[in-house]
Design a protein around this motif. Sequence first.
Motif, short mmCIF file in Angstrom:
data_model
loop_
_atom_site.label_atom_id
_atom_site.label_comp_id
_atom_site.label_asym_id
_atom_site.label_seq_id
_atom_site.Cartn_x
_atom_site.Cartn_y
_atom_site.Cartn_z
N GLU A 45 -7.00 -5.15 5.25
CA GLU A 45 -6.98 -6.62 5.24
C GLU A 45 -8.18 -7.15 4.48
O GLU A 45 -8.08 -8.12 3.73
CB GLU A 45 -7.01 -7.18 6.67
CG GLU A 45 -5.64 -7.23 7.31
CD GLU A 45 -5.72 -7.50 8.81
OE1 GLU A 45 -6.73 -8.08 9.26
OE2 GLU A 45 -4.79 -7.09 9.52
N SER A 86 -7.63 -6.74 0.79
CA SER A 86 -6.67 -7.75 0.32
C SER A 86 -7.34 -9.10 0.16
O SER A 86 -7.18 -9.78 -0.86
CB SER A 86 -5.51 -7.91 1.30
OG SER A 86 -4.81 -6.71 1.44
N ALA A 87 -8.12 -9.47 1.19
CA ALA A 87 -8.77 -10.78 1.17
C ALA A 87 -9.78 -10.87 0.03
O ALA A 87 -9.84 -11.85 -0.69
CB ALA A 87 -9.45 -11.04 2.51
N GLU A 90 2.38 -3.98 4.40
CA GLU A 90 2.49 -2.57 4.76
C GLU A 90 3.95 -2.15 4.65
O GLU A 90 4.84 -2.91 4.94
CB GLU A 90 1.99 -2.32 6.17
CG GLU A 90 0.49 -2.44 6.25
CD GLU A 90 0.00 -2.20 7.67
OE1 GLU A 90 -0.90 -1.41 7.85
OE2 GLU A 90 0.54 -2.84 8.58
N TRP A 127 0.85 -1.20 0.00
CA TRP A 127 0.00 0.00 0.00
C TRP A 127 0.88 1.24 0.00
O TRP A 127 0.53 2.26 -0.55
CB TRP A 127 -0.89 0.02 1.23
CG TRP A 127 -1.79 -1.16 1.39
CD1 TRP A 127 -1.77 -2.08 2.40
CD2 TRP A 127 -2.86 -1.57 0.53
NE1 TRP A 127 -2.76 -3.03 2.20
CE2 TRP A 127 -3.43 -2.73 1.09
CE3 TRP A 127 -3.39 -1.06 -0.67
CZ2 TRP A 127 -4.51 -3.40 0.49
CZ3 TRP A 127 -4.45 -1.72 -1.26
CH2 TRP A 127 -5.00 -2.86 -0.69
N ARG A 161 -6.47 -0.84 9.45
CA ARG A 161 -5.78 -2.12 9.17
C ARG A 161 -6.80 -3.18 8.78
O ARG A 161 -6.58 -3.95 7.85
CB ARG A 161 -4.98 -2.57 10.39
CG ARG A 161 -3.61 -1.91 10.49
CD ARG A 161 -2.70 -2.60 11.51
NE ARG A 161 -3.13 -2.37 12.87
CZ ARG A 161 -2.74 -1.30 13.61
NH1 ARG A 161 -1.91 -0.42 13.09
NH2 ARG A 161 -3.17 -1.15 14.83
N GLY A 162 -7.94 -3.18 9.49
CA GLY A 162 -9.00 -4.13 9.17
C GLY A 162 -9.56 -3.90 7.77
O GLY A 162 -9.79 -4.85 7.03
#
Length: 156
Positions: A144, A147-148, A156, A82, A140-141
């Motif tokens: 993630e 990404s998932a 990061e 990112w 962050r969540g």
Amino acid sequence: MSAYRDGERVVVLIPDRFSRAEETEWVERMLARLAAREERLRHTDAELLARARRLTARYLDDYADLVAPASVRWVTNQNGRWGSCTPDDATIRISHRIQEMPDWVIDYVLLHELAHLVVPSHNARFWDLVNRFPKAERARGYLEGVSAAGSLVMAE
Ligand SMILES: [Zn+2]
């Protein structure tokens, strides 16, 4: 014809001879054009640097002498990350992939890289700095999740 922002208002200048229908059509068109122009501006390196300065003043003010990036740029060639930071020459690169994400996610990614100018590694001291940002955990969540969903492998 032109459109510009005047405080909270948008002023659209159109010729007198236009009918109501033409007026409506052109106002919409000019507003769309203005929005596109503002969106492009949001994605400039200058705006990214201004954002970095705002974040530094707000969250890393006590390290302001260390957090002086030589450059902060949007890049399109960074598919596995990112953002990234090279502490040796104080350069920061942010992936264009986050441009359409909410402001607080962009802020998080940028603050993360700025914090690397103080602490290069991901140790406890580093996370203490990053977690000064109230939505750090949430961001962050969010990342993630992206990404998932895209089966991307992002670091990061
Ligand atoms: Zn990092």
